[in-house]
Design a protein around this motif. Structure first.
Motif, PDB file in Angstrom:
ATOM      1  N   MET A   1       4.387 -39.753 -44.490  1.00  0.00           N
ATOM      2  CA  MET A   1       4.171 -39.958 -43.066  1.00  0.00           C
ATOM      3  C   MET A   1       3.603 -41.359 -42.878  1.00  0.00           C
ATOM      4  SD  MET A   1       1.903 -37.527 -40.684  1.00  0.00           S
ATOM      5  CE  MET A   1       1.536 -37.966 -39.042  1.00  0.00           C
ATOM      6  N   MET A   3       1.870 -44.134 -40.387  1.00  0.00           N
ATOM      7  CA  MET A   3       1.089 -44.246 -39.161  1.00  0.00           C
ATOM      8  C   MET A   3       0.562 -45.662 -39.008  1.00  0.00           C
ATOM      9  SD  MET A   3       0.835 -41.537 -37.459  1.00  0.00           S
ATOM     10  CE  MET A   3       1.774 -40.096 -37.774  1.00  0.00           C
ATOM     11  N   ASP A  33      -4.689 -43.606 -30.869  1.00  0.00           N
ATOM     12  CA  ASP A  33      -3.672 -43.131 -31.807  1.00  0.00           C
ATOM     13  C   ASP A  33      -3.595 -41.606 -31.858  1.00  0.00           C
ATOM     14  OD1 ASP A  33      -3.057 -45.744 -32.646  1.00  0.00           O
ATOM     15  OD2 ASP A  33      -4.475 -45.655 -34.314  1.00  0.00           O
ATOM     16  N   THR A  36      -0.475 -38.878 -30.526  1.00  0.00           N
ATOM     17  CA  THR A  36       0.710 -38.579 -31.331  1.00  0.00           C
ATOM     18  C   THR A  36       0.338 -38.232 -32.770  1.00  0.00           C
ATOM     19  OG1 THR A  36       1.018 -40.931 -31.817  1.00  0.00           O
ATOM     20  CG2 THR A  36       2.241 -40.032 -29.939  1.00  0.00           C
ATOM     21  N   LEU A  37      -0.735 -38.805 -33.265  1.00  0.00           N
ATOM     22  CA  LEU A  37      -1.126 -38.611 -34.666  1.00  0.00           C
ATOM     23  C   LEU A  37      -1.370 -37.144 -35.003  1.00  0.00           C
ATOM     24  CD1 LEU A  37      -2.026 -39.709 -37.444  1.00  0.00           C
ATOM     25  CD2 LEU A  37      -4.307 -39.982 -36.469  1.00  0.00           C
ATOM     26  N   ASP A  39      -0.441 -34.322 -33.450  1.00  0.00           N
ATOM     27  CA  ASP A  39       0.783 -33.511 -33.369  1.00  0.00           C
ATOM     28  C   ASP A  39       1.742 -33.802 -34.517  1.00  0.00           C
ATOM     29  OD1 ASP A  39      -0.093 -32.206 -31.091  1.00  0.00           O
ATOM     30  OD2 ASP A  39       1.038 -33.479 -29.710  1.00  0.00           O
ATOM     31  N   GLU A  40       1.912 -35.073 -34.850  1.00  0.00           N
ATOM     32  CA  GLU A  40       2.815 -35.433 -35.950  1.00  0.00           C
ATOM     33  C   GLU A  40       2.279 -34.933 -37.290  1.00  0.00           C
ATOM     34  OE1 GLU A  40       3.672 -39.616 -35.812  1.00  0.00           O
ATOM     35  OE2 GLU A  40       4.526 -39.473 -33.806  1.00  0.00           O
ATOM     36  N   TYR A  41       0.968 -35.002 -37.473  1.00  0.00           N
ATOM     37  CA  TYR A  41       0.392 -34.519 -38.731  1.00  0.00           C
ATOM     38  C   TYR A  41       0.568 -33.004 -38.852  1.00  0.00           C
ATOM     39  CZ  TYR A  41      -2.493 -34.262 -42.844  1.00  0.00           C
ATOM     40  OH  TYR A  41      -2.923 -34.049 -44.134  1.00  0.00           O
ATOM     41  N   HIS A  43       2.935 -31.205 -37.514  1.00  0.00           N
ATOM     42  CA  HIS A  43       4.352 -30.976 -37.795  1.00  0.00           C
ATOM     43  C   HIS A  43       4.670 -31.256 -39.269  1.00  0.00           C
ATOM     44  CE1 HIS A  43       8.635 -30.696 -37.082  1.00  0.00           C
ATOM     45  NE2 HIS A  43       8.783 -31.864 -37.691  1.00  0.00           N
ATOM     46  N   ALA A  44       4.150 -32.361 -39.794  1.00  0.00           N
ATOM     47  CA  ALA A  44       4.399 -32.717 -41.193  1.00  0.00           C
ATOM     48  C   ALA A  44       3.803 -31.680 -42.142  1.00  0.00           C
ATOM     49  CB  ALA A  44       3.829 -34.099 -41.493  1.00  0.00           C
ATOM     50  N   LYS A  47       6.002 -28.599 -42.182  1.00  0.00           N
ATOM     51  CA  LYS A  47       7.216 -28.827 -42.979  1.00  0.00           C
ATOM     52  C   LYS A  47       6.931 -28.665 -44.461  1.00  0.00           C
ATOM     53  CE  LYS A  47      10.064 -32.134 -42.355  1.00  0.00           C
ATOM     54  NZ  LYS A  47      10.664 -33.458 -42.133  1.00  0.00           N
ATOM     55  N   ASN A  75      -1.651 -27.682 -28.752  1.00  0.00           N
ATOM     56  CA  ASN A  75      -0.556 -27.618 -29.718  1.00  0.00           C
ATOM     57  C   ASN A  75      -0.186 -26.155 -29.970  1.00  0.00           C
ATOM     58  OD1 ASN A  75       0.784 -27.438 -32.404  1.00  0.00           O
ATOM     59  ND2 ASN A  75       0.619 -29.668 -32.251  1.00  0.00           N
TER      60      ASN A  75
END
Length: 103
Positions: A1, A3, A33, A36-37, A39-41, A43-44, A47, A75
């Motif tokens: 990821m 960032m 930051d 988005t940070l 939510d993206e973390y 999601h990652a 996965k 979230n």
């Protein structure tokens, strides 16, 4: 990821590799930051099959903690979250994520 790295000594934003291991230390990021940070973390991590995460926000004034909690509340993949019950106490939040991402 990848960032944006917003360390105090840096004049420019450069990508930095963030390990997806269930622990996100926010000390090197700007509050702007976070939107988005987080939510993206999440999601990652999902996965990678990681359902228990720790977000280290520090104690400070509590503003960063409140922002993190707000983002976790909104979230849909977060089942629950609470302050860490270990020695980090008020400086970290732990969250439980869904086992599978929703469609």
């Amino acid at each position: 990821m990848w960032m944006s790295d917003s360390e105090k000594n840096s004049d420019k934003d450069e990508p930095v590799r963030i390990p997806i291991d269930g622990v996100l230390d926010l000390h090197n990021f700007k509050p702007s930051d976070l939107g988005t940070l987080i939510d993206e973390y999440i999601h990652a991590c999902m996965k990678e099959g990681i359902c228990n995460i720790r977000i280290i926000h520090g104690k400070g004034t509590g503003a960063l903690r409140r922002s993190v909690h707000h983002l976790l509340r909104r979230n849909r993949h977060v089942v629950r979250f609470e302050m860490a019950g270990d020695r980090s106490g008020w400086g970290a939040t732990v969250a439980i994520l869904e086992k599978k991402p929703s469609k």
